[in-house]
Design a protein around this motif. Sequence first.
Motif, mmCIF file in Angstrom:
data_model
loop_
_atom_site.group_PDB
_atom_site.id
_atom_site.type_symbol
_atom_site.label_atom_id
_atom_site.label_comp_id
_atom_site.label_asym_id
_atom_site.label_seq_id
_atom_site.Cartn_x
_atom_site.Cartn_y
_atom_site.Cartn_z
ATOM 1 N N VAL A 275 0.864 -1.185 0.000
ATOM 2 C CA VAL A 275 0.000 0.000 0.000
ATOM 3 C C VAL A 275 0.896 1.229 0.000
ATOM 4 C CG1 VAL A 275 -1.792 1.241 1.264
ATOM 5 C CG2 VAL A 275 -1.787 -1.247 1.258
ATOM 6 N N PRO A 276 0.693 2.160 -0.926
ATOM 7 C CA PRO A 276 1.537 3.358 -0.929
ATOM 8 C C PRO A 276 1.159 4.322 0.185
ATOM 9 C CG PRO A 276 -0.143 3.528 -2.629
ATOM 10 C CD PRO A 276 -0.279 2.148 -2.018
ATOM 11 N N VAL A 277 2.112 5.068 0.628
ATOM 12 C CA VAL A 277 1.881 6.183 1.551
ATOM 13 C C VAL A 277 1.701 7.413 0.679
ATOM 14 C CG1 VAL A 277 2.919 7.623 3.341
ATOM 15 C CG2 VAL A 277 3.203 5.132 3.424
ATOM 16 N N ILE A 278 0.549 8.089 0.821
ATOM 17 C CA ILE A 278 0.273 9.240 -0.041
ATOM 18 C C ILE A 278 0.537 10.573 0.641
ATOM 19 C CG2 ILE A 278 -1.401 7.931 -1.404
ATOM 20 C CD1 ILE A 278 -3.589 9.689 0.028
ATOM 21 N N GLY A 279 0.777 10.526 1.947
ATOM 22 C CA GLY A 279 1.025 11.767 2.681
ATOM 23 C C GLY A 279 1.382 11.482 4.121
ATOM 24 N N THR A 280 1.516 12.563 4.889
ATOM 25 C CA THR A 280 1.923 12.473 6.284
ATOM 26 C C THR A 280 1.158 13.510 7.096
ATOM 27 O OG1 THR A 280 4.143 11.863 5.548
ATOM 28 C CG2 THR A 280 3.924 12.537 7.834
#
Length: 165
Positions: A8-13
């Motif tokens: 699963v990609p990380v799209i932000g923080t």
Amino acid sequence: MSDEFIKVPVIGTVVAGHSGRLDDYKGGTTSIIRLNPDIPENAVQGITEFSHLQVTWFFHLGSDEDVELPPRSPRDNPAWPATGGLVHHNHRRPARLATSFPRLIRVDGRDLHVEDLDADDGTPIVDLVAVFQEMLPRGPVTQPSWPTEILKNYWVPACERPTYG
């Protein structure tokens, strides 16, 4: 547990907001969801027409060693019934994912300013979408009394914490 995984990609923080794995007093806090530079700014076009977001995030402060699926009392309080690990809303589930519904305040480029996001500063965001009323639970939502008891201070602003002594 299964040895099958998905990537699963990380799209932000999450920037600012909470810090320190608090169980309560999550209300009234403003955070920023900072989208990664590879997410085009126009990916959120039209989102300001919605009041709330559905945000899926990763409990990055937990660990695989924290996963606990056998029944236990919430917050280890024997006054509440032992329930299986997939009933609890915490970092002890296998995927360590959570979903929150913060209010969208404004958007500045790739920064989404939100209120009442219960993720800590530095939390990886794996997905977000505008809340559609029609996608929320249909029909009455039922639950026992203990979630209401355990979460009575969850959305109380930190500045309103009770003081003791």
